[in-house]
Design a protein around this motif. Structure first.
Motif, PDB file in Angstrom:
ATOM      1  N   ARG A 191       0.865  -1.176   0.000  1.00 56.79           N
ATOM      2  CA  ARG A 191       0.000   0.000   0.000  1.00 56.79           C
ATOM      3  C   ARG A 191       0.906   1.231   0.000  1.00 56.79           C
ATOM      4  NH1 ARG A 191      -3.182  -2.793  -1.950  1.00 56.79           N
ATOM      5  NH2 ARG A 191      -5.205  -3.449  -1.125  1.00 56.79           N
ATOM      6  N   ARG A 192       0.614   2.172  -0.929  1.00 59.12           N
ATOM      7  CA  ARG A 192       1.511   3.314  -1.146  1.00 59.12           C
ATOM      8  C   ARG A 192       0.998   4.556  -0.414  1.00 59.12           C
ATOM      9  NH1 ARG A 192       3.014   3.053  -7.483  1.00 59.12           N
ATOM     10  NH2 ARG A 192       4.077   4.999  -6.917  1.00 59.12           N
ATOM     11  N   ARG A 240      -9.880   3.098  -5.624  1.00 61.19           N
ATOM     12  CA  ARG A 240     -11.056   2.934  -6.466  1.00 61.19           C
ATOM     13  C   ARG A 240     -12.248   2.542  -5.600  1.00 61.19           C
ATOM     14  NH1 ARG A 240     -11.458   0.094 -12.349  1.00 61.19           N
ATOM     15  NH2 ARG A 240     -13.719   0.272 -12.526  1.00 61.19           N
ATOM     16  N   ASN A 246      -7.378  -1.969  -3.926  1.00 62.26           N
ATOM     17  CA  ASN A 246      -6.213  -1.816  -4.801  1.00 62.26           C
ATOM     18  C   ASN A 246      -5.559  -3.179  -5.006  1.00 62.26           C
ATOM     19  OD1 ASN A 246      -6.712   0.903  -4.902  1.00 62.26           O
ATOM     20  ND2 ASN A 246      -4.711   1.546  -4.102  1.00 62.26           N
ATOM     21  N   GLY A 274      -4.507  -1.506   4.296  1.00 63.27           N
ATOM     22  CA  GLY A 274      -3.926  -0.226   4.715  1.00 63.27           C
ATOM     23  C   GLY A 274      -4.690   0.363   5.886  1.00 63.27           C
TER      24      GLY A 274
HETATM   25  C1  LIG Z   1       0.951   6.724  -5.634  1.00 68.56           C
HETATM   26  C2  LIG Z   1      -0.042   6.577  -4.509  1.00 68.56           C
HETATM   27  C3  LIG Z   1       0.047   7.407  -3.403  1.00 68.56           C
HETATM   28  C4  LIG Z   1      -0.889   7.308  -2.353  1.00 68.56           C
HETATM   29  N1  LIG Z   1      -0.774   8.141  -1.271  1.00 68.56           N
HETATM   30  C5  LIG Z   1      -1.690   8.032  -0.257  1.00 68.56           C
HETATM   31  C6  LIG Z   1      -1.591   8.863   0.907  1.00 68.56           C
HETATM   32  O1  LIG Z   1      -0.680   9.677   1.054  1.00 68.56           O
HETATM   33  N2  LIG Z   1      -2.525   8.708   1.871  1.00 68.56           N
HETATM   34  C7  LIG Z   1      -3.568   7.792   1.762  1.00 68.56           C
HETATM   35  O2  LIG Z   1      -4.392   7.690   2.676  1.00 68.56           O
HETATM   36  N3  LIG Z   1      -3.671   6.997   0.668  1.00 68.56           N
HETATM   37  C8  LIG Z   1      -2.757   7.093  -0.315  1.00 68.56           C
HETATM   38  N4  LIG Z   1      -2.856   6.260  -1.400  1.00 68.56           N
HETATM   39  C9  LIG Z   1      -3.915   5.235  -1.395  1.00 68.56           C
HETATM   40  C10 LIG Z   1      -3.434   4.039  -0.551  1.00 68.56           C
HETATM   41  O3  LIG Z   1      -2.279   3.478  -1.121  1.00 68.56           O
HETATM   42  C11 LIG Z   1      -4.433   2.909  -0.433  1.00 68.56           C
HETATM   43  O4  LIG Z   1      -4.929   2.545  -1.667  1.00 68.56           O
HETATM   44  C12 LIG Z   1      -5.609   3.290   0.415  1.00 68.56           C
HETATM   45  O5  LIG Z   1      -5.166   3.648   1.677  1.00 68.56           O
HETATM   46  C13 LIG Z   1      -6.531   2.138   0.625  1.00 68.56           C
HETATM   47  O6  LIG Z   1      -5.843   0.983   1.000  1.00 68.56           O
HETATM   48  P1  LIG Z   1      -6.573  -0.102   1.851  1.00 68.56           P
HETATM   49  O7  LIG Z   1      -5.718  -1.299   1.910  1.00 68.56           O
HETATM   50  O8  LIG Z   1      -7.028   0.522   3.138  1.00 68.56           O
HETATM   51  O9  LIG Z   1      -7.900  -0.396   1.024  1.00 68.56           O
HETATM   52  P2  LIG Z   1      -8.092  -1.301  -0.282  1.00 68.56           P
HETATM   53  O10 LIG Z   1      -7.787  -2.714   0.004  1.00 68.56           O
HETATM   54  O11 LIG Z   1      -7.386  -0.678  -1.443  1.00 68.56           O
HETATM   55  O12 LIG Z   1      -9.660  -1.115  -0.494  1.00 68.56           O
HETATM   56  C14 LIG Z   1     -10.608  -1.671   0.445  1.00 68.56           C
HETATM   57  C15 LIG Z   1     -11.903  -0.863   0.377  1.00 68.56           C
HETATM   58  O13 LIG Z   1     -11.677   0.434   0.917  1.00 68.56           O
HETATM   59  C16 LIG Z   1     -12.118   1.421  -0.008  1.00 68.56           C
HETATM   60  N5  LIG Z   1     -11.236   2.588   0.088  1.00 68.56           N
HETATM   61  C17 LIG Z   1      -9.922   2.643  -0.226  1.00 68.56           C
HETATM   62  N6  LIG Z   1      -9.437   3.899  -0.041  1.00 68.56           N
HETATM   63  C18 LIG Z   1     -10.492   4.640   0.359  1.00 68.56           C
HETATM   64  C19 LIG Z   1     -10.640   6.019   0.677  1.00 68.56           C
HETATM   65  N7  LIG Z   1      -9.604   6.909   0.608  1.00 68.56           N
HETATM   66  N8  LIG Z   1     -11.860   6.465   1.055  1.00 68.56           N
HETATM   67  C20 LIG Z   1     -12.930   5.595   1.116  1.00 68.56           C
HETATM   68  N9  LIG Z   1     -12.845   4.275   0.823  1.00 68.56           N
HETATM   69  C21 LIG Z   1     -11.640   3.803   0.463  1.00 68.56           C
HETATM   70  C22 LIG Z   1     -12.014   0.743  -1.394  1.00 68.56           C
HETATM   71  O14 LIG Z   1     -12.890   1.338  -2.328  1.00 68.56           O
HETATM   72  C23 LIG Z   1     -12.393  -0.692  -1.066  1.00 68.56           C
HETATM   73  O15 LIG Z   1     -13.788  -0.831  -1.084  1.00 68.56           O
HETATM   74  C24 LIG Z   1      -1.927   6.353  -2.449  1.00 68.56           C
HETATM   75  C25 LIG Z   1      -2.009   5.495  -3.564  1.00 68.56           C
HETATM   76  C26 LIG Z   1      -1.088   5.609  -4.594  1.00 68.56           C
HETATM   77  C27 LIG Z   1      -1.201   4.693  -5.790  1.00 68.56           C
END
Ligand SMILES: Cc1cc2nc3c(=O)[nH]c(=O)nc-3n(C[C@H](O)[C@H](O)[C@H](O)COP(=O)(O)OP(=O)(O)OC[C@H]3O[C@@H](n4cnc5c(N)ncnc54)[C@H](O)[C@@H]3O)c2cc1C
Length: 284
Positions: A98-99, A269, A274, A124
């Motif tokens: 997770r980035r 998304r 992700n 994340g």
């Molecule tokens: C280049 C890059 C830089 C990034 N920098 C940051 C950063 O500085 N800070 C940060 O918080 N994230 C940042 N992100 C996004 C981060 O990497 C994760 O994708 C995000 O935190 C979600 O990860 P997860 O494992 O919690 O959820 P995932 O496993 O990706 O998703 C699980 C569920 O949560 C939902 N979800 C994911 N993110 C959100 C959100 N923001 N709001 C509402 N629902 C959500 C999805 O739609 C999905 O249904 C960045 C991504 C990229 C590609």
């Protein structure tokens, strides 16, 4: 905390012409990524949905490398807007990337700051809400190629809570006399934050409120964008955040500024996790 920059921002280059290169030219060198051992040294809420994480960063020699490990205390060198890919617990024994954008870095203490949204139930969000001081995690980076772009006097940013760290890092690195316009699409007023910049940089922050509307609906952002006057020869746009919003904003800005003057990067998304490498899944 002092922000660590890979180099000083160049002054804004000459106004773009039709001879301008068809790819954005970064004002900062993009360093090679490497592995880092991180230890949590602080966690604090920033807004209702964002936690700031402070992590002591120590370089790690690549696995299987016969090379000498990097010296203790080697600095993390990055371009503003770059991120670290954290290797987090995934399903079973697997790890998943997770980035998170480098919000700040203090080279005197080797402490890096990340700002993480706690929404959703992915690896994340789960990790950030459970982590405590003393926990360790491995990271790879810095990653990413989007940073301050040369040849623009107006820098337009579109983003949400997850992209505020990237927007603030790039805005803080703009050259004197630059104008920044920030369109931030957030849940509500409680997510407002001010970007601190030197007095020579003009920042216009515009807040859009979802007020319960789905984050993936691009209408709010498209309407607000259409109201922003932009000179295509002098402007560059950086678009971060939810996949569908980034796609729609990229199309509108591509038509107005041209693809070379738009740097889009989807961060997450709606409704879909992700991928294991850390980026949102794309449609086939
Ligand atoms: C280049 C890059 C830089 C990034 N920098 C940051 C950063 O500085 N800070 C940060 O918080 N994230 C940042 N992100 C996004 C981060 O990497 C994760 O994708 C995000 O935190 C979600 O990860 P997860 O494992 O919690 O959820 P995932 O496993 O990706 O998703 C699980 C569920 O949560 C939902 N979800 C994911 N993110 C959100 C959100 N923001 N709001 C509402 N629902 C959500 C999805 O739609 C999905 O249904 C960045 C991504 C990229 C590609």
């Amino acid at each position: 905390m002092q922000q660590r920059r890979a180099a000083q921002a160049g002054t804004a280059g000459p106004a773009a012409t039709s001879d301008a290169p068809d790819i954005p030219v970064p004002s900062f060198p993009i360093p090679e990524p490497s592995r880092w051992a991180l230890e949590v040294v602080g966690i604090a809420p920033v807004t209702p949905s964002v936690l700031r994480l402070r992590l002591a960063a120590r370089p790690v020699a690549p696995a299987g490398s016969e090379a000498m490990p990097p010296p203790e205390g080697a600095e993390l060198v990055y371009a503003p807007g770059q991120d670290l890919a954290l290797s987090l617990p995934g399903p079973g024994d697997a790890t998943i990337n997770r980035r998170y954008t480098i919000s700040d870095y203090d080279s005197s203490t080797s402490v890096v700051e990340l700002e993480v949204v706690t929404h959703g139930d992915g690896p994340g969000a789960r990790w950030i809400t459970k982590t405590k001081v003393g926990d360790r995690v491995e990271a790879f980076g810095p990653r990413g190629k989007i940073t301050v772009v040369e040849g623009a006097s107006t820098h337009l940013f579109v983003g949400d809570e997850a992209s505020f760290a990237a927007i603030a890092a790039i805005v803080r690195a703009l050259p004197p006399s630059a104008r920044a316009i920030v369109l931030a699409d957030v849940a509500d007023e409680q997510e407002h934050r001010r970007i601190e910049v030197p007095p020579e940089v003009v920042v216009e922050q515009h807040w859009l409120h979802r007020d319960g509307a789905p984050a993936e609906s691009p209408e709010r952002v498209l309407e607000a964008l259409a109201a922003v006057e932009l000179d295509p020869a002098e402007s560059h746009a950086y678009v971060f955040g939810e996949f569908h919003v980034v796609s729609a904003a990229r199309r509108q800005l591509g038509e107005r500024l041209g693809a070379a003057r738009t740097s889009p990067k989807p961060y997450w998304r709606a409704g879909r996790p992700n991928a294991g490498h850390g980026e949102p899944v794309r449609d086939e």
